[in-house]
Write a protein that holds these residues in place. Structure first.
Motif, short mmCIF file in Angstrom:
data_model
loop_
_atom_site.label_atom_id
_atom_site.label_comp_id
_atom_site.label_asym_id
_atom_site.label_seq_id
_atom_site.Cartn_x
_atom_site.Cartn_y
_atom_site.Cartn_z
N MET A 273 -31.08 -14.43 87.39
CA MET A 273 -32.35 -13.81 87.02
C MET A 273 -32.62 -14.03 85.53
O MET A 273 -31.72 -13.89 84.71
N THR A 274 -33.84 -14.43 85.18
CA THR A 274 -34.15 -14.59 83.75
C THR A 274 -34.77 -13.30 83.20
O THR A 274 -35.62 -12.69 83.83
N ILE A 275 -34.26 -12.92 82.06
CA ILE A 275 -34.79 -11.71 81.42
C ILE A 275 -35.95 -12.12 80.52
O ILE A 275 -35.80 -13.00 79.68
N PRO A 276 -37.13 -11.51 80.71
CA PRO A 276 -38.25 -11.92 79.87
C PRO A 276 -37.99 -11.60 78.39
O PRO A 276 -37.47 -10.54 78.07
N THR A 277 -38.28 -12.57 77.52
CA THR A 277 -38.09 -12.36 76.08
C THR A 277 -39.31 -11.61 75.55
O THR A 277 -40.44 -12.01 75.82
N PRO A 278 -39.06 -10.52 74.83
CA PRO A 278 -40.22 -9.83 74.26
C PRO A 278 -40.97 -10.78 73.31
O PRO A 278 -40.34 -11.56 72.61
N SER A 279 -42.29 -10.73 73.35
CA SER A 279 -43.02 -11.67 72.50
C SER A 279 -42.78 -11.32 71.03
O SER A 279 -42.73 -10.15 70.66
N TYR A 280 -42.58 -12.33 70.23
CA TYR A 280 -42.25 -12.14 68.81
C TYR A 280 -43.40 -12.65 67.97
O TYR A 280 -43.75 -13.82 68.02
N ASN A 281 -44.02 -11.76 67.23
CA ASN A 281 -45.10 -12.18 66.33
C ASN A 281 -45.05 -11.33 65.06
O ASN A 281 -45.56 -10.21 65.03
N PRO A 282 -44.43 -11.87 64.01
CA PRO A 282 -44.29 -11.07 62.78
C PRO A 282 -45.64 -10.80 62.10
O PRO A 282 -45.71 -9.99 61.19
N MET A 283 -46.70 -11.47 62.58
CA MET A 283 -48.02 -11.21 62.01
C MET A 283 -48.82 -10.23 62.86
O MET A 283 -50.01 -10.03 62.62
N ASP A 284 -48.14 -9.60 63.81
CA ASP A 284 -48.82 -8.63 64.67
C ASP A 284 -49.39 -7.48 63.84
O ASP A 284 -48.69 -6.91 63.00
N LEU A 285 -50.65 -7.16 64.06
CA LEU A 285 -51.29 -6.06 63.32
C LEU A 285 -51.75 -4.94 64.25
O LEU A 285 -52.61 -4.14 63.88
N THR A 286 -51.15 -4.90 65.42
CA THR A 286 -51.58 -3.90 66.40
C THR A 286 -51.55 -2.49 65.82
O THR A 286 -50.56 -2.07 65.23
N GLY A 287 -52.69 -1.82 65.96
CA GLY A 287 -52.77 -0.42 65.52
C GLY A 287 -53.07 -0.25 64.04
O GLY A 287 -53.29 0.86 63.57
N ARG A 288 -53.07 -1.34 63.28
CA ARG A 288 -53.33 -1.19 61.83
C ARG A 288 -54.83 -1.09 61.57
O ARG A 288 -55.63 -1.81 62.17
N ARG A 289 -55.20 -0.21 60.64
CA ARG A 289 -56.62 -0.03 60.29
C ARG A 289 -56.87 -0.77 58.97
O ARG A 289 -56.24 -0.47 57.95
N ILE A 290 -57.79 -1.71 59.01
CA ILE A 290 -58.02 -2.57 57.84
C ILE A 290 -59.50 -2.64 57.49
O ILE A 290 -60.36 -2.83 58.36
N LEU A 291 -59.78 -2.46 56.19
CA LEU A 291 -61.14 -2.61 55.67
C LEU A 291 -61.32 -4.07 55.25
O LEU A 291 -60.53 -4.59 54.46
N VAL A 292 -62.33 -4.72 55.82
CA VAL A 292 -62.64 -6.10 55.42
C VAL A 292 -63.98 -6.08 54.71
O VAL A 292 -65.01 -5.75 55.31
N THR A 293 -63.99 -6.43 53.42
CA THR A 293 -65.26 -6.53 52.69
C THR A 293 -65.76 -7.96 52.77
O THR A 293 -64.99 -8.89 53.02
N GLY A 294 -67.06 -8.14 52.57
CA GLY A 294 -67.63 -9.49 52.70
C GLY A 294 -67.62 -9.95 54.14
O GLY A 294 -67.65 -11.14 54.44
#
Ligand SMILES: NC(=O)c1ccc[n+]([C@@H]2O[C@H](COP(=O)([O-])OP(=O)(O)OC[C@H]3O[C@@H](n4cnc5c(N)ncnc54)[C@H](OP(=O)(O)O)[C@@H]3O)[C@@H](O)[C@H]2O)c1
Length: 256
Positions: free
Chosen positions: A1-22
């Protein structure tokens, strides 16, 4: 059985609140699209409500909002940030708002100086003051400012803009140390010429030869707004958690 690898994304911003100007055009709009794809919840700023809504319509995910406001009103900026933080503290600011009007020094005026300095440099400082207020930033937050190669290489006919962008580099370094104890990292991107409306407007004043000269300044040609947006995302995400006060050049080889 293969164990699914959790997806790895060090740039993940899930849940972060960000102000973008311009966020109503160019680099800011592209940045909003990229940050939303990485999972961030965005507050979009510019002055043109219609164009901000247009950006909002292009975003993935839920919970985004628009907040039209003139960032040149420096005294009002910190209070405006506080008001916006009532919906939750910010994990970051991508400060992409800015103006550029080519103007030779022979027609320099105090009014022009004030206009460019307020919009480009004053807005960054006022936003920093706003972000550091109690309740306005998460325990760990990041601020990204945008300078320009106009500040690091001669930019004739454009010196007021260049000076405002040189100020951004100096401000990045000072703010990085000053805001360290507040848990806020401050970094800066230095782009060369990226094809946006800002450049389109300048182009109308140039001959074909001058335009070609500008294109050749970058050995890799003009940049695309995404080229800057990706670096901004890197500097907001945990990928850059050990970076503050850094001045990152993204210039298609111009200063290589
Ligand atoms: N494009 C390039 O080649 C290049 C190169 C180096 C650095 N940069 C820098 O990158 C940043 C973005 O440039 P861009 O090319 O994307 O410019 P752009 O297409 O002209 O967009 C500028 C953005 O700034 C906003 N803005 C201007 N003044 C404002 C104010 N007082 N209050 C609130 N928002 C304001 C505009 O919104 P509204 O019109 O809705 O107010 C617009 O969304 C600027 O700081 C610029 O100096 C650009």
């Amino acid at each position: 059985m293969t164990i699914p690898t959790p997806s790895y994304n060090p740039m993940d911003l899930t849940g972060r609140r960000i102000l973008v100007t311009g966020a109503s055009a160019g680099i800011g709009r592209a940045t909003a699209v990229v940050l939303a794809r990485l999972g961030a919840r965005l507050l979009l700023n510019g002055r043109d409500a219609g164009r901000l809504e247009e950006t909002a319509g292009r975003l993935e995910g839920q919970g985004h909002a628009v907040a039209p406001f003139d960032l040149s009103d420096l005294e009002a900026v910190p209070g405006w940030v506080k008001q916006q933080a009532a919906d939750g503290p910010f994990d970051g600011i991508a400060h992409c708002a800015g103006i550029q009007t080519l103007r030779p020094i022979r027609i320099f005026s105090a009014g022009f100086f004030d206009e460019v300095m307020h919009a480009n440099l004053g807005s960054a400082l006022a936003l920093a003051r706003g972000l550091r207020q109690k309740g306005c930033h998460a325990e760990r937050a990041a601020m990204v400012l945008i300078s320009s190669t106009a500040a690091t290489a001669a930019s004739p006919g454009n010196v007021v803009y260049a000076a405002s962008k040189g100020g951004i580099i100096a401000a990045t370094k000072g703010l990085a140390v000053e805001l360290l104890s507040d848990g806020i990292r401050v970094n800066c991107v230095v782009p060369s010429i990226v094809e946006t409306e800002l450049i389109e407007r300048g182009k109308q004043k140039l001959t074909g030869e001058q335009y070609e000269h500008l294109r050749r300044l970058q050995p890799m040609g003009f940049g695309h707004p995404d080229d800057i947006a990706h670096m901004i995302a890197y500097l907001l995400a945990d990928t850059s958690r050990w970076m503050t006060g850094s001045i990152v050049t993204v210039d298609g080889g111009r200063t290589a």
